[in-house]
Enzyme design. Structure first.
Site, mmCIF file in Angstrom:
data_model
loop_
_atom_site.group_PDB
_atom_site.id
_atom_site.type_symbol
_atom_site.label_atom_id
_atom_site.label_comp_id
_atom_site.label_asym_id
_atom_site.label_seq_id
_atom_site.Cartn_x
_atom_site.Cartn_y
_atom_site.Cartn_z
ATOM 1 N N GLY A 134 0.820 -1.220 0.000
ATOM 2 C CA GLY A 134 0.000 0.000 0.000
ATOM 3 C C GLY A 134 0.845 1.257 0.000
ATOM 4 O O GLY A 134 1.567 1.545 -0.956
ATOM 5 N N ASP A 201 -3.278 -13.180 -1.515
ATOM 6 C CA ASP A 201 -2.879 -11.778 -1.713
ATOM 7 C C ASP A 201 -1.419 -11.575 -1.276
ATOM 8 O O ASP A 201 -0.629 -10.939 -1.977
ATOM 9 C CB ASP A 201 -3.825 -10.879 -0.893
ATOM 10 C CG ASP A 201 -3.452 -9.415 -0.996
ATOM 11 O OD1 ASP A 201 -3.665 -8.830 -2.067
ATOM 12 O OD2 ASP A 201 -2.932 -8.865 -0.001
ATOM 13 N N LYS A 205 1.974 -10.562 -3.604
ATOM 14 C CA LYS A 205 2.915 -9.480 -3.276
ATOM 15 C C LYS A 205 4.336 -10.030 -3.102
ATOM 16 O O LYS A 205 5.316 -9.406 -3.516
ATOM 17 C CB LYS A 205 2.442 -8.755 -2.020
ATOM 18 C CG LYS A 205 1.126 -7.994 -2.250
ATOM 19 C CD LYS A 205 0.499 -7.552 -0.945
ATOM 20 C CE LYS A 205 -0.797 -6.805 -1.163
ATOM 21 N NZ LYS A 205 -1.574 -6.614 0.067
HETATM 22 N N1 HSE Z 1 -6.554 -6.588 0.821
HETATM 23 C C1 HSE Z 1 -5.230 -6.146 1.146
HETATM 24 C C2 HSE Z 1 -4.975 -6.258 2.638
HETATM 25 C C3 HSE Z 1 -4.962 -4.718 0.772
HETATM 26 O O1 HSE Z 1 -5.850 -6.657 3.393
HETATM 27 O O2 HSE Z 1 -3.873 -5.961 3.027
HETATM 28 C C4 HSE Z 1 -4.770 -4.516 -0.682
HETATM 29 O O3 HSE Z 1 -3.574 -5.101 -1.099
#
Ligand code: HSE
Length: 428
Positions: A134, A201, A205
């Site tokens: 982020g 996710d 990353k």
């Molecule tokens: N959904 C992700 C999180 C944020 O919960 O960190 C966006 O990458």
């Protein structure tokens, strides 16, 4: 003053953040980069949806394709997420001569090689600061600030939703479901939070981060992933008794035998710097051969933090264009060998549910011993003669394959009730 004409695809959380930053700080940012950053067009799917910001109607279109083909625009910012049509739109934007900024980690992790190759072929720049961590400027920091280093390892908490859930389980002593519903009430978790909670996710990353720092392309499908949904509140308490916290850790290392890359619930000593990263915060700890340990901490999600990362890419583009420069390709696209996790060695946390009767511990330790897995600590608190009790063992370092084979054999015994929980322990 020069202008950078921007076409925005998507006006959700991140798109609204970008719009709001550019709208409120236009003059200040123009001074910083000598160029006015101008949102000229915005594509949305539904024009009547309520949003965080209210751009002029004349900027809005429902045709993303008209934006990527618009010869007046310099840059396309893709913030619609998902694989399709985001991939086709980015390719079309590059082919029509535009630079592209994206926050789409899923797309880059799964199809990044195609996109970066096409950007190179078209002589365009594809920037992605907002795709990892982020608001943490980790891409720029590794490409520029750490450029003198060979990065040896990454230990990271790069999903805010799962970190919030695990923090709540530990601090409020609630189970996974309750902690998740707290996260949803706070607006952290998506309606379908599977990508966050199942570790996918984080793996997206980690794929990007490790490809960036290890000098080649790490394939997403080679990153081992386990999520947090099977963690029980008793695991959090037992880990704590042994002096550990449980975090969804994304770890990558460069070794002589290849890259190690895995995302999974991991026990970390309470004294470890990442043990104190709580709530929805993200943190990335890297080890560089020159700099040693270096830690990045901040908000890994949210409209303005992620918007700030997108805007930093736009500023970079504006500065480069002004100077007539081009950024070198950010990544090498040659595939790196990723080791199969089963051969990796670690200490492990094992939580059995077994009948409480004489000889059970002896049978379990015999099976572990038969696979050369040595026990370092044991807890068995409750005593329910003839009942089922949790039995927790920590092992010394052993190959994961040996531990899992032993656990499979133990789970087949009649004394074992339910599937054994196995967690990786990372000491440093
Ligand atoms: N959904 C992700 C999180 C944020 O919960 O960190 C966006 O990458």
């Amino acid at each position: 003053m020069k202008q950078l004409k921007i076409g925005l695809l998507g006006l959700g959380q991140v798109g609204s953040g970008v719009y709001s930053i550019l709208n409120s700080k236009g003059t200040e940012l123009a001074r910083k980069c000598g160029t006015r950053l101008l949102i000229s067009k915005i594509a949305v799917r539904n024009t009547s949806k309520r949003r965080l910001v209210a751009p002029k109607r004349s900027l809005i279109t429902t045709s993303a394709l008209s934006i990527v083909r618009d010869p007046e625009l310099d840059v396309v910012v893709e913030l619609i997420g998902g694989i399709h049509p985001a991939k086709e739109l980015i390719l079309a934007a590059l082919r029509s001569g535009k630079d592209v900024v994206t926050a789409n980690k899923a797309l880059l992790a799964e199809h990044g090689r195609d996109l970066f190759r096409e950007a190179q072929r078209c002589g365009r720049t594809l920037l992605f600061e907002a795709s990892v961590g982020g608001g943490i400027p980790i891409i720029k920091a590794t490409r520029e600030g750490l450029a003198a280093n060979r990065i040896r390892s990454i230990h990271s908490i790069i999903n805010g939703t799962s970190n919030y859930v695990l923090t709540k389980m530990a601090s409020s002593h609630v189970d996974f479901k309750e902690a998740l519903s707290m996260a949803q009430k706070k607006g952290y978790a998506e309606a379908n939070p599977k990508l966050d909670l199942e570790g996918i996710d984080s793996a997206h990353k980690l794929t990007l981060l490790s490809s960036l720092v290890f000098g080649g392309w790490v394939r997403f499908q080679d990153v081992f992933v386990t999520g947090i949904s099977s963690i029980r509140s008793e695991d959090v308490s037992f880990a704590e008794e042994f002096g550990y916290t449980i975090k969804l850790l994304a770890i990558a290392k460069k070794t002589r035998s290849g890259i190690e890359a895995h995302v999974r619930p991991t026990l970390l000593p309470k004294s470890h710097v990442l043990s104190n990263v709580n709530g929805s915060y993200n943190a990335i700890l890297m080890h560089g051969d020159e700099v040693g340990d270096i830690l990045f901490y901040g908000r890994g999600a949210g409209s303005l933090p992620t918007g700030s990362a997108v805007v930093s890419d736009l500023i970079d583009l504006a500065r480069m264009k002004r100077e007539g420069l081009k950024l070198p390709a950010p990544l090498h696209l040659n595939r790196l060998h990723v080791r199969n996790v089963s051969v990796l060695e670690s200490r492990f946390y094992l939580r059995f549910h077994v009948v409480d009767q004489p000889g059970v511990l002896a049978r379990i330790s015999r099976i572990l011993g038969g696979r050369h897995v040595s026990i370092s600590d044991v807890i068995q608190k409750e005593r329910k003669i003839g009942g089922v009790v949790p039995l927790i063992l920590l092992t010394h370092k052993a190959p994961e394959r040996s531990v899992l084979r032993a656990v499979q054999a133990i789970d087949r015994l009649s004394i074992a009730k339910g599937k054994t929980q196995v967690f990786w322990i990372e000491e440093s």
